[in-house]
Design a protein around this motif. Sequence first.
Motif, PDB file in Angstrom:
ATOM      1  N   HIS A   1       0.842  -1.196   0.000  1.00 18.51           N
ATOM      2  CA  HIS A   1       0.000   0.000   0.000  1.00 18.51           C
ATOM      3  C   HIS A   1       0.879   1.249   0.000  1.00 18.51           C
ATOM      4  O   HIS A   1       1.963   1.248   0.578  1.00 18.51           O
ATOM      5  N   ARG A   2       0.373   2.297  -0.593  1.00 15.81           N
ATOM      6  CA  ARG A   2       1.039   3.595  -0.494  1.00 15.81           C
ATOM      7  C   ARG A   2       0.496   4.299   0.753  1.00 15.81           C
ATOM      8  O   ARG A   2      -0.603   4.849   0.747  1.00 15.81           O
ATOM      9  N   ILE A   3       1.245   4.245   1.829  1.00 14.92           N
ATOM     10  CA  ILE A   3       0.779   4.814   3.093  1.00 14.92           C
ATOM     11  C   ILE A   3       0.809   6.329   2.993  1.00 14.92           C
ATOM     12  O   ILE A   3       1.870   6.940   2.805  1.00 14.92           O
ATOM     13  N   ARG A   4      -0.344   6.947   3.127  1.00 11.13           N
ATOM     14  CA  ARG A   4      -0.441   8.396   2.943  1.00 11.13           C
ATOM     15  C   ARG A   4      -0.683   9.161   4.235  1.00 11.13           C
ATOM     16  O   ARG A   4      -0.473  10.381   4.273  1.00 11.13           O
ATOM     17  N   ALA A   5      -1.139   8.475   5.270  1.00 11.71           N
ATOM     18  CA  ALA A   5      -1.457   9.193   6.510  1.00 11.71           C
ATOM     19  C   ALA A   5      -1.476   8.225   7.675  1.00 11.71           C
ATOM     20  O   ALA A   5      -1.740   7.028   7.505  1.00 11.71           O
ATOM     21  N   VAL A   6      -1.206   8.749   8.852  1.00  8.32           N
ATOM     22  CA  VAL A   6      -1.334   7.978  10.087  1.00  8.32           C
ATOM     23  C   VAL A   6      -2.036   8.862  11.109  1.00  8.32           C
ATOM     24  O   VAL A   6      -1.749  10.055  11.232  1.00  8.32           O
ATOM     25  N   LEU A   7      -2.994   8.265  11.825  1.00  6.45           N
ATOM     26  CA  LEU A   7      -3.771   8.980  12.838  1.00  6.45           C
ATOM     27  C   LEU A   7      -3.796   8.164  14.119  1.00  6.45           C
ATOM     28  O   LEU A   7      -3.894   6.932  14.076  1.00  6.45           O
ATOM     29  N   ALA A   8      -3.743   8.847  15.257  1.00  5.40           N
ATOM     30  CA  ALA A   8      -3.882   8.178  16.552  1.00  5.40           C
ATOM     31  C   ALA A   8      -5.188   8.608  17.186  1.00  5.40           C
ATOM     32  O   ALA A   8      -5.426   9.806  17.383  1.00  5.40           O
ATOM     33  N   PHE A   9      -6.034   7.639  17.521  1.00  7.86           N
ATOM     34  CA  PHE A   9      -7.247   7.939  18.268  1.00  7.86           C
ATOM     35  C   PHE A   9      -7.085   7.565  19.733  1.00  7.86           C
ATOM     36  O   PHE A   9      -7.537   8.276  20.608  1.00  7.86           O
ATOM     37  N   GLY A  10      -6.460   6.467  20.039  1.00  6.87           N
ATOM     38  CA  GLY A  10      -6.230   6.111  21.428  1.00  6.87           C
ATOM     39  C   GLY A  10      -5.055   6.895  21.991  1.00  6.87           C
ATOM     40  O   GLY A  10      -4.030   7.079  21.322  1.00  6.87           O
ATOM     41  N   GLU A  11      -5.177   7.365  23.235  1.00  6.25           N
ATOM     42  CA  GLU A  11      -4.092   8.101  23.888  1.00  6.25           C
ATOM     43  C   GLU A  11      -2.809   7.277  23.920  1.00  6.25           C
ATOM     44  O   GLU A  11      -1.701   7.811  23.767  1.00  6.25           O
ATOM     45  N   ASP A  12      -2.942   5.968  24.097  1.00  2.00           N
ATOM     46  CA  ASP A  12      -1.761   5.127  24.206  1.00  2.00           C
ATOM     47  C   ASP A  12      -1.027   4.938  22.877  1.00  2.00           C
ATOM     48  O   ASP A  12       0.054   4.343  22.846  1.00  2.00           O
ATOM     49  N   TYR A  13      -1.585   5.455  21.780  1.00  2.09           N
ATOM     50  CA  TYR A  13      -0.924   5.336  20.476  1.00  2.09           C
ATOM     51  C   TYR A  13      -0.338   6.658  19.977  1.00  2.09           C
ATOM     52  O   TYR A  13       0.160   6.724  18.849  1.00  2.09           O
ATOM     53  N   VAL A  14      -0.380   7.694  20.790  1.00 10.04           N
ATOM     54  CA  VAL A  14       0.080   9.005  20.337  1.00 10.04           C
ATOM     55  C   VAL A  14       1.558   8.973  19.942  1.00 10.04           C
ATOM     56  O   VAL A  14       1.950   9.460  18.874  1.00 10.04           O
ATOM     57  N   GLU A  15       2.402   8.395  20.798  1.00 10.24           N
ATOM     58  CA  GLU A  15       3.827   8.352  20.485  1.00 10.24           C
ATOM     59  C   GLU A  15       4.114   7.422  19.304  1.00 10.24           C
ATOM     60  O   GLU A  15       4.967   7.728  18.458  1.00 10.24           O
ATOM     61  N   ALA A  16       3.426   6.293  19.235  1.00  9.38           N
ATOM     62  CA  ALA A  16       3.638   5.378  18.104  1.00  9.38           C
ATOM     63  C   ALA A  16       3.282   6.051  16.784  1.00  9.38           C
ATOM     64  O   ALA A  16       3.992   5.902  15.779  1.00  9.38           O
ATOM     65  N   ALA A  17       2.184   6.813  16.772  1.00  5.97           N
ATOM     66  CA  ALA A  17       1.788   7.510  15.541  1.00  5.97           C
ATOM     67  C   ALA A  17       2.834   8.546  15.143  1.00  5.97           C
ATOM     68  O   ALA A  17       3.147   8.707  13.956  1.00  5.97           O
ATOM     69  N   ALA A  18       3.397   9.245  16.137  1.00  2.96           N
ATOM     70  CA  ALA A  18       4.421  10.244  15.838  1.00  2.96           C
ATOM     71  C   ALA A  18       5.676   9.591  15.267  1.00  2.96           C
ATOM     72  O   ALA A  18       6.315  10.136  14.360  1.00  2.96           O
ATOM     73  N   VAL A  19       6.032   8.427  15.795  1.00  2.00           N
ATOM     74  CA  VAL A  19       7.198   7.705  15.281  1.00  2.00           C
ATOM     75  C   VAL A  19       6.961   7.273  13.837  1.00  2.00           C
ATOM     76  O   VAL A  19       7.834   7.439  12.969  1.00  2.00           O
ATOM     77  N   VAL A  20       5.781   6.714  13.560  1.00  2.00           N
ATOM     78  CA  VAL A  20       5.468   6.279  12.198  1.00  2.00           C
ATOM     79  C   VAL A  20       5.506   7.472  11.243  1.00  2.00           C
ATOM     80  O   VAL A  20       6.107   7.405  10.156  1.00  2.00           O
ATOM     81  N   ALA A  21       4.862   8.581  11.632  1.00  2.00           N
ATOM     82  CA  ALA A  21       4.834   9.758  10.764  1.00  2.00           C
ATOM     83  C   ALA A  21       6.236  10.285  10.515  1.00  2.00           C
ATOM     84  O   ALA A  21       6.591  10.642   9.379  1.00  2.00           O
ATOM     85  N   ASP A  22       7.060  10.316  11.567  1.00  2.00           N
ATOM     86  CA  ASP A  22       8.416  10.824  11.422  1.00  2.00           C
ATOM     87  C   ASP A  22       9.246   9.920  10.515  1.00  2.00           C
ATOM     88  O   ASP A  22       9.997  10.396   9.653  1.00  2.00           O
ATOM     89  N   CYS A  23       9.108   8.622  10.694  1.00  2.00           N
ATOM     90  CA  CYS A  23       9.900   7.678   9.907  1.00  2.00           C
ATOM     91  C   CYS A  23       9.512   7.710   8.432  1.00  2.00           C
ATOM     92  O   CYS A  23      10.376   7.660   7.558  1.00  2.00           O
ATOM     93  N   LEU A  24       8.201   7.819   8.152  1.00  2.00           N
ATOM     94  CA  LEU A  24       7.731   7.748   6.770  1.00  2.00           C
ATOM     95  C   LEU A  24       7.585   9.114   6.125  1.00  2.00           C
ATOM     96  O   LEU A  24       7.165   9.212   4.966  1.00  2.00           O
ATOM     97  N   GLY A  25       7.907  10.193   6.856  1.00  2.00           N
ATOM     98  CA  GLY A  25       7.809  11.523   6.283  1.00  2.00           C
ATOM     99  C   GLY A  25       6.384  11.985   6.073  1.00  2.00           C
ATOM    100  O   GLY A  25       6.089  12.712   5.110  1.00  2.00           O
ATOM    101  N   LEU A  26       5.476  11.582   6.969  1.00  2.00           N
ATOM    102  CA  LEU A  26       4.068  11.945   6.869  1.00  2.00           C
ATOM    103  C   LEU A  26       3.741  13.088   7.831  1.00  2.00           C
ATOM    104  O   LEU A  26       4.442  13.296   8.822  1.00  2.00           O
ATOM    105  N   PRO A  27       2.657  13.824   7.578  1.00  2.00           N
ATOM    106  CA  PRO A  27       2.260  14.860   8.522  1.00  2.00           C
ATOM    107  C   PRO A  27       1.936  14.268   9.896  1.00  2.00           C
ATOM    108  O   PRO A  27       1.333  13.199   9.998  1.00  2.00           O
ATOM    109  N   GLY A  28       2.349  14.960  10.929  1.00  2.00           N
ATOM    110  CA  GLY A  28       2.076  14.522  12.297  1.00  2.00           C
ATOM    111  C   GLY A  28       2.421  15.643  13.259  1.00  2.00           C
ATOM    112  O   GLY A  28       3.011  16.656  12.872  1.00  2.00           O
TER     113      GLY A  28
END
Length: 441
Positions: free
Chosen positions: A87-114
């Motif tokens: 898949h062409r990953i275009r975005a990552v979103l965190a809805f659960g509080e416990d996923y906020v840091e994981a979403a930031a890591v994914v966005a940073d690694c893949l160059g996505l907005p975060g």
Amino acid sequence: MQTDEPGAVVVLGALFGARYPRLVPAATERGLTVLGVDTRTPGKERFDQARRSHPEHPLAGLAELVWIPGDRPEQVLDQVVRWSAGHRIRAVLAFGEDYVEAAAVVADCLGLPGPGLRAARVCRNKLLQRRYLADVSPRSRLLPADRRVEAATDWAHFPAVVKPVGREASSGVRRVADPAALRAALAGYDDTEPVLVEELVAGHEISVEALVQHGEVIFSAPTGKRTNESGGEFFVEMGHTAPDPELGPARTAAVLQVNREVLARLGFADGIAHAEYRITADGRPVLMEIAARAAGDSILELYHLATGAPMEEALLTVALGEPTSYPATRRYARQVYLPHPPGVLADVRADGLDAPVTWLAERWMWPPVQPRPADADASVQMVVAGRSVGAELTEIRQSGDRSTMFVIDAPSPAELDRLEARCVAAVTVEVRAELPTAVAA
């Protein structure tokens, strides 16, 4: 990597997204594939079963779901990298509080907005918020897990608030009146849990919901809050009003300016922030906490009613890096949680109201809200029983202890208040006393 599809959106804490019913449909309507990650719990499994069983469920369009806890960001990132092979990953979103840091890591690694790594890290830790944002925070002290009582010995600012550094949803937050109450409260926390003690700030409580793109706030508004703190020691949220009708223009402008400064200090880049403040008697905003995610409860639904537009769609376009706007509020909306006595839930009734009682456990989805024209009459959008008949109801010490709520909207604060009074009179939470424990002969 496949490039013959519009792309994919990764949602972390995906099943919590049942509270945000327009996100997955907005993505699938664009042709985007929605891939989810969540933590396996009995409650989440029930939401998973519901979205598989009901085509109209707001999460029915979730194409794939994997179970990875939010405290394992490296595993989350590894899963998203594997998805990126197909898949062409275009975005990552965190809805659960416990996923906020994981979403930031994914966005940073893949160059996505975060929101950014700093914003995510600080927003996940109450102590870091106090240190990074000291100029707008109450006086506080960290009580390390291995010497909590010793560190609290000379704390002299009472009444005070005790809160665990890493929890969420009001869990473990308590008011203490004096040193003896502080010592007693500290004994109730886990032996490995660091705790923050801070001065109690008196004043009207609000949250600020802010959509941010490229470091600029494109929408923000204050949401009025109610808690059950009066006469007790807990701080559970019992109501929200969007936008807050109590602040007035000057105080609204002041808190929105402080919130912009807070976001700038955190380097908050792209996404949604949910910050909570107390407004003191002299109009000074004091930060209680800030989260790098969408608000909980039904706050996003309140803004859907207040503006006429679902905020999830704006949140999605921010995450995709597309130009985004969101309309100003034109109406008032409110969510109210009802108190209940301890006991066993027997029934919830809504006599004479236009909206029937929805039992969440029957279909594991909330009723959709129906935005109305700005000048339309006040309306009851939903009445929801969040617990099942036979559930044990206890004192409301954290969000999960609440049982019943309703959502209403109106063209003015006065009409909203009148409809709330009618709903409070009409909705009955019937509780029977617990059967006495059998005593052995």
